[in-house]
Design an enzyme around this catalytic site. Structure first.
Site, mmCIF file in Angstrom:
data_model
loop_
_atom_site.group_PDB
_atom_site.id
_atom_site.type_symbol
_atom_site.label_atom_id
_atom_site.label_comp_id
_atom_site.label_asym_id
_atom_site.label_seq_id
_atom_site.Cartn_x
_atom_site.Cartn_y
_atom_site.Cartn_z
ATOM 1 N N ARG A 191 -4.750 -5.139 6.471
ATOM 2 C CA ARG A 191 -5.853 -4.235 6.831
ATOM 3 C C ARG A 191 -7.152 -4.997 7.014
ATOM 4 N NH1 ARG A 191 -7.339 -1.779 1.330
ATOM 5 N NH2 ARG A 191 -5.746 -2.752 0.055
ATOM 6 N N TYR B 207 5.268 -8.599 8.821
ATOM 7 C CA TYR B 207 4.901 -7.192 8.948
ATOM 8 C C TYR B 207 4.930 -6.747 10.400
ATOM 9 C CZ TYR B 207 2.744 -7.825 4.321
ATOM 10 O OH TYR B 207 2.504 -8.102 3.004
ATOM 11 N N ASP C 158 0.832 -1.207 0.000
ATOM 12 C CA ASP C 158 0.000 0.000 0.000
ATOM 13 C C ASP C 158 0.865 1.254 0.000
ATOM 14 O OD1 ASP C 158 -2.530 -1.248 0.052
ATOM 15 O OD2 ASP C 158 -2.382 -1.574 2.206
ATOM 16 N N ASP D 200 -8.280 1.003 6.300
ATOM 17 C CA ASP D 200 -7.053 1.634 6.784
ATOM 18 C C ASP D 200 -7.328 3.116 7.065
ATOM 19 O OD1 ASP D 200 -6.635 3.200 4.371
ATOM 20 O OD2 ASP D 200 -5.846 1.400 3.431
#
Length: 193
Positions: free
Chosen positions: A163, A55, A27, A69
């Protein structure tokens, strides 16, 4: 603050390579590892796309957005009174997401519908729901809980949307939630170092 496609464009310009692609969209607000494959190496993309990724993420509880998000429009918000959730409540719910499960790709994603990325359709007000996909979350480690924020590390299969994971955790807690920050620290055998 740039798209993965823009990263490819910049790398192409600097290297002068004929052909460049990336192995897994990141993203625009996210930071971290984005594997770029050059010329003949673009044929290897499928081997990197499906590997595990790691992550560092921040979940914001109490607010749901249309993009799942912080860049999206708020669609619901709940005031989280002090003590609304104990740390044990949050940890218990988060643990349920470890292992094999199903995840519906978000409407604002690079997944394609009839050759068009869903995010392009969503920006035009056309929302297409793709069927759920099998994902595997091999580890979820909570680093800090300071309600409404929860910092955690996750190692997951390729194709997992962090997300969507955040939105699903918020839903399971009954308060909603969205992704407030994301860094990919490892992908396809490459890490930040």
């Amino acid at each position: 603050d740039i798209t993965s496609a823009r990263v490819v464009s910049v790398v192409k310009r600097y290297t002068g390579a004929r052909k460049i692609g990336h192995a897994g969209t990141l993203d625009p607000f996210a930071t971290g590892v984005l594997i770029c494959l050059v010329n003949r190496a673009t044929r290897l993309a499928e081997f990197f796309l499906h590997g595990d990724k790691h992550y560092e993420a921040v979940l914001r509880l109490g607010v749901e957005t249309d993009t799942q998000d912080f860049t999206g429009t708020v669609i619901s918000a709940r005031d989280l009174a002090t003590g609304a959730f104990s740390e044990n409540d949050i940890l218990r719910v988060i643990r349920t997401f470890e292992g094999e499960g199903w995840q519906t790709p978000p409407g604002f994603s690079a997944v394609k519908h009839q050759g068009v990325p869903l995010y392009r359709l969503a920006r035009k007000g056309i929302h297409v729901e793709k069927p759920p996909r099998r994902v595997f979350i091999s580890s979820l480690t909570v680093r800090e809980i300071a309600v409404p924020m929860v910092r955690f590390d996750v190692t997951c299969s390729g194709g997992t949307y962090i997300r969507t994971l955040c939105a699903d955790i918020g839903r399971a807690l009954g308060c909603g939630g969205h992704l407030a920050g994301l860094k990919r620290t490892r992908a396809g055998g490459f890490d930040l170092s």
